[in-house]
Design a protein around this motif. Structure first.
Motif, PDB file in Angstrom:
ATOM      1  N   GLY A 255       0.889   5.291   0.442  1.00 15.89           N
ATOM      2  CA  GLY A 255       0.113   6.429   0.943  1.00 15.89           C
ATOM      3  C   GLY A 255       0.281   7.654   0.063  1.00 15.89           C
TER       4      GLY A 255
ATOM      5  N   VAL B  44       7.118   2.404  12.308  1.00 11.80           N
ATOM      6  CA  VAL B  44       6.403   2.909  13.475  1.00 11.80           C
ATOM      7  C   VAL B  44       7.464   3.322  14.494  1.00 11.80           C
TER       8      VAL B  44
ATOM      9  N   ALA C 138       7.223   7.650  18.972  1.00 16.35           N
ATOM     10  CA  ALA C 138       6.325   8.823  18.979  1.00 16.35           C
ATOM     11  C   ALA C 138       6.313   9.336  17.548  1.00 16.35           C
ATOM     12  N   ASP C 139       5.421  10.253  17.255  1.00 13.41           N
ATOM     13  CA  ASP C 139       5.376  10.820  15.910  1.00 13.41           C
ATOM     14  C   ASP C 139       6.688  11.551  15.627  1.00 13.41           C
ATOM     15  N   PRO C 140       7.453  11.108  14.615  1.00 11.87           N
ATOM     16  CA  PRO C 140       8.748  11.751  14.336  1.00 11.87           C
ATOM     17  C   PRO C 140       8.613  13.225  13.969  1.00 11.87           C
TER      18      PRO C 140
ATOM     19  N   THR D  84       5.087   4.308   3.507  1.00  9.58           N
ATOM     20  CA  THR D  84       4.691   5.656   3.884  1.00  9.58           C
ATOM     21  C   THR D  84       5.888   6.599   3.847  1.00  9.58           C
ATOM     22  N   ASP D  85       5.788   7.744   4.543  1.00  9.97           N
ATOM     23  CA  ASP D  85       6.844   8.756   4.438  1.00  9.97           C
ATOM     24  C   ASP D  85       7.795   8.774   5.632  1.00  9.97           C
ATOM     25  N   VAL D  86       7.715   7.755   6.486  1.00  8.38           N
ATOM     26  CA  VAL D  86       8.689   7.578   7.576  1.00  8.38           C
ATOM     27  C   VAL D  86       9.153   6.119   7.536  1.00  8.38           C
TER      28      VAL D  86
ATOM     29  N   LYS E  77       0.849  -1.197   0.000  1.00  2.00           N
ATOM     30  CA  LYS E  77       0.000   0.000   0.000  1.00  2.00           C
ATOM     31  C   LYS E  77       0.883   1.244   0.000  1.00  2.00           C
TER      32      LYS E  77
HETATM   33  P1  ADP Z   1       0.247   7.925   4.361  1.00  2.00           P
HETATM   34  O1  ADP Z   1      -0.096   9.084   3.496  1.00  2.00           O
HETATM   35  O2  ADP Z   1       1.421   7.158   3.868  1.00  2.00           O
HETATM   36  O3  ADP Z   1      -0.916   7.067   4.727  1.00  2.00           O
HETATM   37  P2  ADP Z   1       0.055   9.143   6.963  1.00  2.00           P
HETATM   38  O4  ADP Z   1       0.284  10.629   6.975  1.00  2.00           O
HETATM   39  O5  ADP Z   1      -1.324   8.652   7.079  1.00  2.00           O
HETATM   40  O6  ADP Z   1       0.802   8.588   5.696  1.00  2.00           O
HETATM   41  O7  ADP Z   1       0.904   8.451   8.128  1.00  2.00           O
HETATM   42  C1  ADP Z   1       2.289   8.694   8.241  1.00  2.00           C
HETATM   43  C2  ADP Z   1       2.536   9.765   9.285  1.00  2.00           C
HETATM   44  O8  ADP Z   1       2.129   9.268  10.565  1.00  2.00           O
HETATM   45  C3  ADP Z   1       3.987  10.143   9.503  1.00  2.00           C
HETATM   46  O9  ADP Z   1       4.414  11.111   8.579  1.00  2.00           O
HETATM   47  C4  ADP Z   1       3.985  10.630  10.946  1.00  2.00           C
HETATM   48  O10 ADP Z   1       3.963  12.053  11.014  1.00  2.00           O
HETATM   49  C5  ADP Z   1       2.689  10.101  11.535  1.00  2.00           C
HETATM   50  N1  ADP Z   1       2.881   9.344  12.786  1.00  2.00           N
HETATM   51  C6  ADP Z   1       2.161   9.538  13.912  1.00  2.00           C
HETATM   52  N2  ADP Z   1       2.584   8.732  14.878  1.00  2.00           N
HETATM   53  C7  ADP Z   1       3.593   7.992  14.371  1.00  2.00           C
HETATM   54  C8  ADP Z   1       4.424   6.964  14.896  1.00  2.00           C
HETATM   55  N3  ADP Z   1       4.309   6.528  16.157  1.00  2.00           N
HETATM   56  N4  ADP Z   1       5.367   6.428  14.081  1.00  2.00           N
HETATM   57  C9  ADP Z   1       5.498   6.849  12.816  1.00  2.00           C
HETATM   58  N5  ADP Z   1       4.743   7.821  12.265  1.00  2.00           N
HETATM   59  C10 ADP Z   1       3.788   8.393  13.019  1.00  2.00           C
END
Ligand code: ADP
Ligand code: ASP
Ligand code: MG
Length: 425
Positions: free
Chosen positions: A9, A179, A182-184, A174-176, A7
């Motif tokens: 994003g 998991v 915490a949110d990076p 995704t863009d990180v 998948k």
């Molecule tokens: P996509 O468009 O790929 O679905 P999302 O924006 O829905 O991406 O999800 C990815 C984002 O989730 C990251 O850029 C990050 O800011 C956020 N995020 C929140 N909590 C976490 C976490 N614990 N680990 C990684 N990312 C996280």
């Protein structure tokens, strides 16, 4: 070599370059001998832009039409991706959710998948194609109307297809890099988690870690589909979400005592003021909310003032449902019996999650100490066996997340977490 569902994003397919990069990745997997189904989101912030557009023509757009509009976003990316793959000399076919057999109930804007009948996807794969599926959408079994699965719903599409097609793994790009603790975007020193159990991931997702959608994790746990969350911008191993620990060399990776800190600023708080303190009151308030198809999160009832026999009940819910909830309660004011309603959308929620909480005393005390040291005032508290959540002022959330992350020793002492793209919207 088995079947993989991948998948991608919105940030991974944000522009033509992104689509070409993703196409190469998919072709690589195919060349390695896999059958590949790729689920795509709408490009970049397309979904938000379409919602803005809809609200400009109607303050509360009709659910059916909003779904019709939003599904267009995923259609654009699926067709472009199929074209890009063909351009690399491989055959690909794109399918809408409905064509892919994603059958849902008929609740517009947040439909639930009730069945997946991927006959056309199987045929396409058996014909040697790469199958591209538009995420986030399905078709209602009853009304035959097009539905969407709620924000972030492409994650659920991917896992549901992986289950129906008996895939080896569901990869969420995704863009990180996976998991994190915490949110990076908020905590630069967040640490990547190598393996996390479904149970902890469910709580993190439910508490606002939008890297995976709660419903998608629920689905994966039910069908025992391992999820690999990773970046589409790097070649690094990401995070495995599964029941069984993964191997690293000779060793099995251990589950951490504390998995991470989640935050959420998408909720609002409603206080029902002056509720008679007698049996049946809470029932009629929450029946009213449920009949409006609104999910609530935390609930707190204050002690009643003895002299008045009245109490206040507060609860939190998604901001997007605020208007609807207020309208429903006002309409039922006579039946329920209360004085007034208060609405507050300047709140934030911080949650600490970890299976180790069950057996480690003092976690709650340390959590509250960290918040008080950071000067953060707590408004509501709720707990589960493996989670503690508090509601604070929205302005305090960033500070609070960082403080708790540090207090529980989660800060990484090596590299900084990378955010490759996306606007975080
Ligand atoms: P996509 O468009 O790929 O679905 P999302 O924006 O829905 O991406 O999800 C990815 C984002 O989730 C990251 O850029 C990050 O800011 C956020 N995020 C929140 N909590 C976490 C976490 N614990 N680990 C990684 N990312 C996280
Ligand atoms: N495009 C939809 C959204 O932005 C679905 C998704 O990306 O998963 O919510
Ligand atoms: Mg997402």
């Amino acid at each position: 070599m088995g079947l993989v569902v991948q998948k991608y994003g919105g940030s991974s397919v944000a522009d033509a370059e992104g689509i070409k990069r993703v196409a190469k990745r998919i072709v690589e997997a195919k060349k390695n001998g896999h059958q590949v189904v790729a689920v795509v989101s709408a490009m970049g912030d397309t979904t938000d832009e379409l919602i803005d557009l809809a609200e400009q023509v109607s303050p509360i757009p009709a659910g059916r039409e909003l779904d019709m509009l939003l599904t267009a976003g995923e259609r654009i990316s699926m067709a472009l991706l199929a074209m890009a793959i063909k351009n690399l000399g491989h055959s690909a076919q794109s399918f809408t959710g409905s064509q892919a057999g994603v059958i849902t109930d008929s609740v517009h804007n947040k439909a639930r998948i009730i069945d997946v009948t991927p006959g056309r996807i199987r045929d396409s794969l058996d014909g040697g194609n790469i199958a591209i599926v538009a995420g986030f959408q399905g078709v209602s079994q009853d009304s035959k109307d097009i539905t969407t699965l709620g924000r972030g719903g492409s994650d659920t599409t991917a896992v549901a297809l992986a289950a129906a097609l008996d895939a080896e793994v569901c990869e969420i790009y995704t863009d990180v890099d996976g998991v994190f603790t915490a949110d990076p975007r908020v905590v630069k020193k967040a640490r990547k988690i190598d393996w996390i159990q479904f149970e902890d991931m469910l709580e993190l997702a439910a508490s606002g870690s939008k890297v995976l959608l709660h419903r998608c994790v629920e689905y994966a746990r039910r069908y025992n589909i391992p999820i690999h969350v990773r970046s589409s911008f790097s070649g690094l191993q990401g995070t495995w979400v599964s029941n069984e620990p993964i191997q690293q060399g000779e060793k099995k990776v251990e589950q951490a005592i504390i998995s991470g800190v989640a935050h959420d600023t998408s909720e609002a708080k409603i206080t029902v003021v002056g509720v008679p303190d007698k049996p049946g009151e809470a029932a009629s308030i929450f029946r009213t909310i449920a009949d409006a198809e609104i999910n609530i999160d935390m609930v707190v009832q204050n002690v009643s003032a003895a002299s008045t026999g009245l109490t206040d009940i507060s609860f939190t819910l998604p901001k997007t449902e605020g208007r609807k909830a207020i309208d429903a309660l006002e309409k039922n004011k006579g039946g329920i019996g209360f004085d007034s309603l208060r609405y507050d959308d300047q709140i934030g929620k911080i949650s600490l999650v970890g299976a180790g909480m069950k057996t480690n005393p003092g976690v709650t005390a340390d959590f509250f100490t960290a918040l008080s040291d950071a000067g953060v005032n707590i408004e509501l508290i709720s707990t589960s066996e493996i989670r503690i959540s508090v509601v604070t002022r929205a302005d305090d959330v960033t500070e609070a997340v960082r403080a708790v992350h540090t207090a529980f020793g989660l800060d990484s002492d090596t590299d900084e977490a990378v955010v490759y793209g996306g606007t975080g919207r």
